[in-house]
Design a protein around this motif. Structure first.
Motif, PDB file in Angstrom:
ATOM      1  N   ASP A  77       3.171  -2.694  -7.280  1.00 61.22           N
ATOM      2  CA  ASP A  77       2.200  -2.920  -8.346  1.00 61.22           C
ATOM      3  C   ASP A  77       2.675  -2.384  -9.700  1.00 61.22           C
ATOM      4  O   ASP A  77       2.450  -3.012 -10.738  1.00 61.22           O
ATOM      5  N   PHE A 109       1.423  -6.221   0.330  1.00 61.04           N
ATOM      6  CA  PHE A 109       1.291  -6.841  -0.989  1.00 61.04           C
ATOM      7  C   PHE A 109       0.741  -8.257  -0.866  1.00 61.04           C
ATOM      8  O   PHE A 109      -0.066  -8.683  -1.694  1.00 61.04           O
ATOM      9  N   THR A 139       0.852  -0.308  -1.811  1.00 57.13           N
ATOM     10  CA  THR A 139       1.607  -1.235  -2.661  1.00 57.13           C
ATOM     11  C   THR A 139       1.968  -0.593  -4.008  1.00 57.13           C
ATOM     12  O   THR A 139       2.351  -1.292  -4.944  1.00 57.13           O
ATOM     13  N   GLY A 148      -1.923  -7.019  -2.985  1.00 53.75           N
ATOM     14  CA  GLY A 148      -1.135  -6.576  -4.129  1.00 53.75           C
ATOM     15  C   GLY A 148      -1.766  -6.997  -5.441  1.00 53.75           C
ATOM     16  O   GLY A 148      -2.692  -7.820  -5.481  1.00 53.75           O
ATOM     17  N   THR A 206       5.453  -3.296   3.914  1.00 53.52           N
ATOM     18  CA  THR A 206       4.995  -3.302   2.523  1.00 53.52           C
ATOM     19  C   THR A 206       4.863  -4.728   2.012  1.00 53.52           C
ATOM     20  O   THR A 206       3.965  -5.039   1.212  1.00 53.52           O
TER      21      THR A 206
END
Length: 374
Positions: free
Chosen positions: A290, A309, A286, A313, A305
């Motif tokens: 982030d 997250f 992440t 995340g 992804t």
């Protein structure tokens, strides 16, 4: 609350970098909108090539189109399929678009990558696709190439929303940001409204680190005397580059030129972080979410992804933090001869070539399907 939905409290929108017929028909997009606060969708030739080139999800539509349009060109057959998906996604996002008063809820469709270096053809293609989809929450994707810059201004001036794609360098980003402003100014001069026109500037992230880190790794392996300095900036150049783009955006937003447009209701051209899937398995999955969270931005995220997250995340206002540190990273990259400008120039060329290759494969797959469904 979903960690993805929590990003909205930090001023960032989350878009999905994925479009697929079965996903749309199964209500997958609607679920993400409701449960995770998703507010947009992007597509590109690579995504469509994967969606249309494999399986049978599009065969029935293609057979029906071929029956009504015998002998149609492969490009026309592709557009018929793509436009149907884009319309479906736009309708799912229409309630978001209305609730956000045209500030979000967009779906993006790309002009042909074959036109990346042809200004007039790009303008014409943008107008054709805009008319064909006929949805106010559509964005036309135009590459931020030198030929794309005047096309962006003209397309905005025509009242068409634009997603500028394939941005890697700050100089290219600033050029397209000013093109957006120029398009809005042309509308103001003509007495036309500007309050419901939207644009995003899609700044690609992970590909920069992939290129820079490849150079770093090779030099470390060869015993470069600067190995420790190289290690210190490994995996940090792309984020630093993005942070400085955002810093420029914040400063430009205070300018008298922009404030004159804002007074007439203009929306800021949000920075959109693209290519945010982590390529290096040694980095957190992440990482590029982030570290790039801030107001008036968008992160367009591949499904894998997105799931990562949601699971682990770290929401927080990270984008505007430690700008001096970001400058230090980039000055270090320059001192070490990593040639960020050369890398970003090459990435634009590779991006255009990659999308063109995906388009070749996509059209080839659709052409092969014709005999099977004729």
């Amino acid at each position: 609350m979903s960690l993805l939905k929590d990003l909205t409290s930090h001023g960032q929108a989350v878009w999905l970098d994925f479009v697929d017929r079965k996903f749309l028909e199964a209500g997958g997009l609607k679920k993400l909108v409701e449960e995770d606060g998703l507010t947009g969708v992007t597509s590109n030739p690579s995504i469509f090539e994967k969606a249309m080139g494999y399986g049978d999800a599009y065969d029935a539509t293609l057979a029906e189109y071929d029956k009504e349009h015998p002998g149609a060109a492969t490009m026309d057959r592709y557009e018929a399929l793509a436009i149907q998906d884009i319309k479906a996604a736009a309708e799912t996002l229409a309630p978001v678009y209305e609730a956000k008063q045209a500030k979000d809820g967009y779906v993006s469709l790309e002009v042909s990558p074959y036109l990346a270096n042809d200004t007039d053809a790009t303008i014409a293609e943008a107008q054709k696709l805009w008319a064909a989809v006929d949805r106010s929450n559509l964005m036309i994707k135009i590459p931020g190439t030198p030929a794309g810059v005047p096309a962006i201004a003209a397309t905005i001036a025509a009242g068409i929303n634009v997603n500028v794609t394939l941005l890697f360098s700050n100089s290219a980003y600033q050029a397209v940001a000013l093109a957006y402003v120029e398009g809005l100014e042309q509308r103001v001069q003509q007495g036309l409204p500007i309050d419901r026109i939207a644009s995003v500037a899609s700044f690609f992230v992970s590909r920069i680190d992939s290129k820079i880190d490849e150079k770093i790794d090779a030099r470390i392996k060869d015993g470069d005397p600067e190995s420790e300095a190289l290690k210190a900036i490994r995996g940090k150049v792309a984020i630093a580059n993005a942070k400085l783009a955002y810093d420029w955006f914040l400063e430009f937003s205070k300018s008298s030129r922009w404030q004159a447009l804002a007074a007439k209701g203009a929306q800021v051209q949000r920075l959109l972080w693209a290519s945010t899937g982590t390529k290096d398995p040694t980095f957190p999955d992440t990482l590029y979410l982030d570290e790039l969270i801030g107001p008036d931005t968008v992160n367009t995220v591949p499904p894998k992804t997105l799931d990562a997250f949601r699971d682990h995340g770290t929401p927080g206002n990270t984008l505007g933090s430690d700008i001096p540190g970001a400058r230090h990273v980039l000055s270090g990259a320059e001192r070490l001869g990593l040639d960020l400008d050369g890398v970003t120039d090459a990435l634009v060329e590779e991006g255009v070539a990659s999308f063109s290759k995906a388009f070749d494969d996509l059209l080839g797959a659709i052409a092969k399907k014709q005999p099977a469904v004729a």
